[in-house]
Each structure stands twice: as C-alpha cells, then as structure tokens.
Design a protein around this motif. Structure first.
Motif, short mmCIF file in Angstrom:
data_model
loop_
_atom_site.label_atom_id
_atom_site.label_comp_id
_atom_site.label_asym_id
_atom_site.label_seq_id
_atom_site.Cartn_x
_atom_site.Cartn_y
_atom_site.Cartn_z
N ASP A 95 0.83 -1.21 0.00
CA ASP A 95 0.00 0.00 0.00
C ASP A 95 0.87 1.27 0.00
OD1 ASP A 95 0.78 0.55 2.61
OD2 ASP A 95 -0.88 -0.58 3.45
N THR A 96 0.19 2.42 0.06
CA THR A 96 0.87 3.71 -0.12
C THR A 96 1.97 3.97 0.91
OG1 THR A 96 -1.30 4.46 -0.82
CG2 THR A 96 0.38 6.15 -0.59
N ALA A 97 1.85 3.38 2.08
CA ALA A 97 2.87 3.60 3.12
C ALA A 97 4.25 3.20 2.62
CB ALA A 97 2.51 2.82 4.38
N TYR A 98 4.28 2.30 1.62
CA TYR A 98 5.56 1.81 1.09
C TYR A 98 6.00 2.62 -0.15
CZ TYR A 98 4.66 -2.02 4.23
OH TYR A 98 4.42 -2.74 5.37
N GLY A 99 5.20 3.63 -0.52
CA GLY A 99 5.47 4.38 -1.74
C GLY A 99 6.38 5.58 -1.54
N THR A 100 7.32 5.48 -0.59
CA THR A 100 8.25 6.59 -0.36
C THR A 100 9.44 6.46 -1.30
OG1 THR A 100 9.45 5.31 1.28
CG2 THR A 100 7.65 6.69 2.10
N GLY A 101 10.14 7.58 -1.53
CA GLY A 101 11.30 7.56 -2.40
C GLY A 101 12.36 6.60 -1.90
N LYS A 102 12.57 6.59 -0.59
CA LYS A 102 13.64 5.77 -0.03
C LYS A 102 13.37 4.28 -0.29
CE LYS A 102 16.31 5.40 4.18
NZ LYS A 102 16.25 5.50 5.63
N PHE A 103 12.14 3.84 -0.01
CA PHE A 103 11.84 2.42 -0.19
C PHE A 103 11.81 2.05 -1.67
CE2 PHE A 103 8.99 -1.25 -0.58
CZ PHE A 103 9.67 -2.15 0.23
N LEU A 104 11.19 2.90 -2.48
CA LEU A 104 11.12 2.60 -3.92
C LEU A 104 12.51 2.60 -4.55
CD1 LEU A 104 7.91 4.62 -4.84
CD2 LEU A 104 8.14 2.14 -4.77
N GLY A 105 13.38 3.51 -4.08
CA GLY A 105 14.75 3.55 -4.59
C GLY A 105 15.46 2.24 -4.30
N TRP A 106 15.30 1.75 -3.08
CA TRP A 106 15.92 0.47 -2.70
C TRP A 106 15.36 -0.67 -3.55
CZ3 TRP A 106 13.59 -3.90 -0.47
CH2 TRP A 106 14.48 -4.87 0.01
N LEU A 107 14.04 -0.67 -3.71
CA LEU A 107 13.37 -1.78 -4.41
C LEU A 107 13.76 -1.82 -5.89
CD1 LEU A 107 11.16 -3.85 -3.51
CD2 LEU A 107 9.51 -2.36 -4.63
N VAL A 108 13.72 -0.64 -6.52
CA VAL A 108 13.92 -0.58 -7.97
C VAL A 108 15.41 -0.65 -8.32
CG1 VAL A 108 13.66 0.92 -10.00
CG2 VAL A 108 11.79 0.73 -8.35
N LYS A 109 16.22 0.16 -7.62
CA LYS A 109 17.62 0.27 -8.05
C LYS A 109 18.49 -0.83 -7.46
CE LYS A 109 17.34 5.06 -7.67
NZ LYS A 109 17.91 6.28 -7.22
N GLU A 110 18.24 -1.15 -6.19
CA GLU A 110 19.12 -2.15 -5.56
C GLU A 110 18.64 -3.57 -5.80
OE1 GLU A 110 20.71 -2.64 -1.11
OE2 GLU A 110 20.45 -0.59 -1.78
N LYS A 111 17.32 -3.79 -5.67
CA LYS A 111 16.80 -5.16 -5.76
C LYS A 111 16.27 -5.52 -7.14
CE LYS A 111 17.02 -7.34 -2.63
NZ LYS A 111 18.20 -8.02 -2.09
N ARG A 112 16.07 -4.52 -7.99
CA ARG A 112 15.52 -4.78 -9.35
C ARG A 112 14.18 -5.49 -9.27
NH1 ARG A 112 18.64 -1.62 -12.37
NH2 ARG A 112 20.74 -1.72 -11.69
N ILE A 113 13.34 -5.07 -8.35
CA ILE A 113 11.98 -5.62 -8.20
C ILE A 113 10.99 -4.56 -8.68
CG2 ILE A 113 10.24 -6.40 -6.52
CD1 ILE A 113 12.58 -7.46 -4.81
N THR A 114 10.01 -4.98 -9.49
CA THR A 114 9.03 -4.02 -10.03
C THR A 114 8.05 -3.61 -8.94
OG1 THR A 114 9.22 -5.09 -12.16
CG2 THR A 114 7.28 -3.69 -11.82
#
Ligand code: SF4
Length: 237
Positions: free
Chosen positions: A56-75
């Motif tokens: 949900d939206t609580a996880y839609g922060t720049g910090k978490f999305l940056g980790w998910l997309v750039k570090e983990k390569r998870i969509t």
C-alpha cells in the motif's frame, strides 16, 4: 497491526502462502524496514526473489522505492506517496515537466528550475526558478503565492518513484492490487477466525514467536484447502 505490535507478512499472493514473518513495533517506519528484512532473508534462505512487490501507499516513499527498484531490481506495484498535490488551483509539482536530458524542471511558462545540488533533510533537492522569470510571469498568481520565485522539491529517488507512477497506470498493477486485497482479507481475520485475541507471550520476541506460529497454522490451512480445492489451471481459466 496486532496487539500493539506490527505483524508483517511477505506473501506469495498467487498461492496465498506466507513466505516470511516479521514482528515490529507498530510504526510505519519499522514496518517498511521489516519488508526489506523479509525480502533479503527470503532471497538468502530460499533463493526466492519476487519479480514484483504489491503493497500500500505507506511503502510508496522515495527511499523504499529507490531500494526496491535500483538495488533489488523488483518491479513496484505500489501507489506513490504524493505530498505535493494541491486542490487550490495553484500549480502542483505534476504541472512541472522533468527534463531528464538537462536534469532540471520546466515550469508551465516554459522556464527552467535548477538546483544548486544541496541535499536537504538527507533526501531532497530543491529546484528553483529564476526570480527574474517569475517577476514578469503572467502565470505568477497561480504559481508563486508567497515566495519571490517558485521552488520544487525532488526526492533523490524520484526516478524510482517515476517507475512506480508509470506502473500504476498498467493493467498488471490493477491486477496486483486486486490480488493483494483478496489475500489480505484472508489474513485479516486473525481474531475472529482463529481465536487469536491476545498475545500470551511478552515483548517483541514473544510477539515474534506467536506470529510465526500463527503463520504456520495459516499456511497449513491454505495447503489443506488446496488439497480439497486445487487452484484453477491458468491454462483453462
Ligand atoms: S511564476 Fe515562475 S515558475 Fe511559475 S510559471 Fe511563472 S516563470 Fe514559471
């Protein structure tokens, strides 16, 4: 949240199986951090890594999305946490176009907003218009209400937030959101369906033990149901 502690599950939503569990203090910050812990642990222990993560939206922060997309390569199939939308007729950040090639914003009057490169609060760059441009701008009353010139904040991980924004417009995102809600409903009935009305053990480690036991029971229940009603064959669904 359960009993003052955060109950965090990492769930394989296609099969409704709980893959990992983490107990935290019931604070959003800790719950988001727990998701990182669970994703890393699942990869380390089971060599399993999701291709996409729905949350949900609580996880839609720049910090978490940056980790998910750039570090983990998870969509990310996660709604972006937007704080800049305005309903007062004043231009919001969405009205400013990000010029990736030049690394600056273009305002509704076609003027650039540039940054000095200073990072504020450890996570934000400020892009400022020129006072000279704003002073003579015909759109000023819809843009600079207080400041001499307009400024736009940009998260250091805004590119990851842009990836999530683009995903939000896809059918795959809508499907993930529906699947997530359906599965979450199944796990929302801890108290009513499982008589899990209070924790017997004390403290965070007690909560962790009880949440793991509950997850085992729920997974066994899912497996038993699967024996009776196997999931539909996707090839004929
Ligand atoms: S006030 Fe400044 S930033 Fe706003 S539209 Fe005009 S020139 Fe652009």
């Amino acid at each position: 949240m359960q009993f003052g502690y955060g109950l965090n599950y990492l769930i394989d939503i296609e099969n409704a199986v709980i893959v990992d569990v983490e107990a935290t203090p019931a604070r959003t910050y800790d719950e988001v951090a727990a998701t990182k812990t669970m994703i890393d642990r699942t990869e380390r222990c089971f060599d399993l890594k999701p291709k996409r993560l729905a949350a949900d939206t609580a996880y839609g922060t720049g910090k978490f999305l940056g980790w998910l997309v750039k570090e983990k390569r998870i969509t990310p199939h996660i709604p972006v946490w937007e704080k800049s939308d305005r309903g007062d007729g004043i231009f919001s950040r969405a009205d400013f176009i990000w010029d990736k090639r030049h690394g600056h914003y273009i305002c509704p009057n076609g003027k650039p907003l540039r940054t000095s490169g200073t990072v504020h609060d450890g996570r934000t760059l400020l892009y400022r218009a020129s006072k000279r441009d704003c002073d003579v701008c015909p759109l000023r009353s819809r843009c600079c209400t207080r400041d001499a010139a307009r400024k736009i904040p940009r998260d250091l991980h805004e590119d990851a937030r842009d990836v999530a924004r683009r995903k939000m417009k896809t059918k795959a995102f809508a499907r993930s959101r529906d699947e997530r809600k359906r599965v979450e409903m199944r796990f929302a009935h801890f108290k009513t369906h499982h008589g899990f009305e209070r924790l017997r053990l004390r403290g965070l480690s007690g909560a962790r033990d009880e949440f793991h036991l509950a997850a085992i029971v729920q997974n066994l229940k899912t497996m038993a149901l699967r024996l009776v009603w196997p999931p539909p064959d996707p090839a004929v669904a």
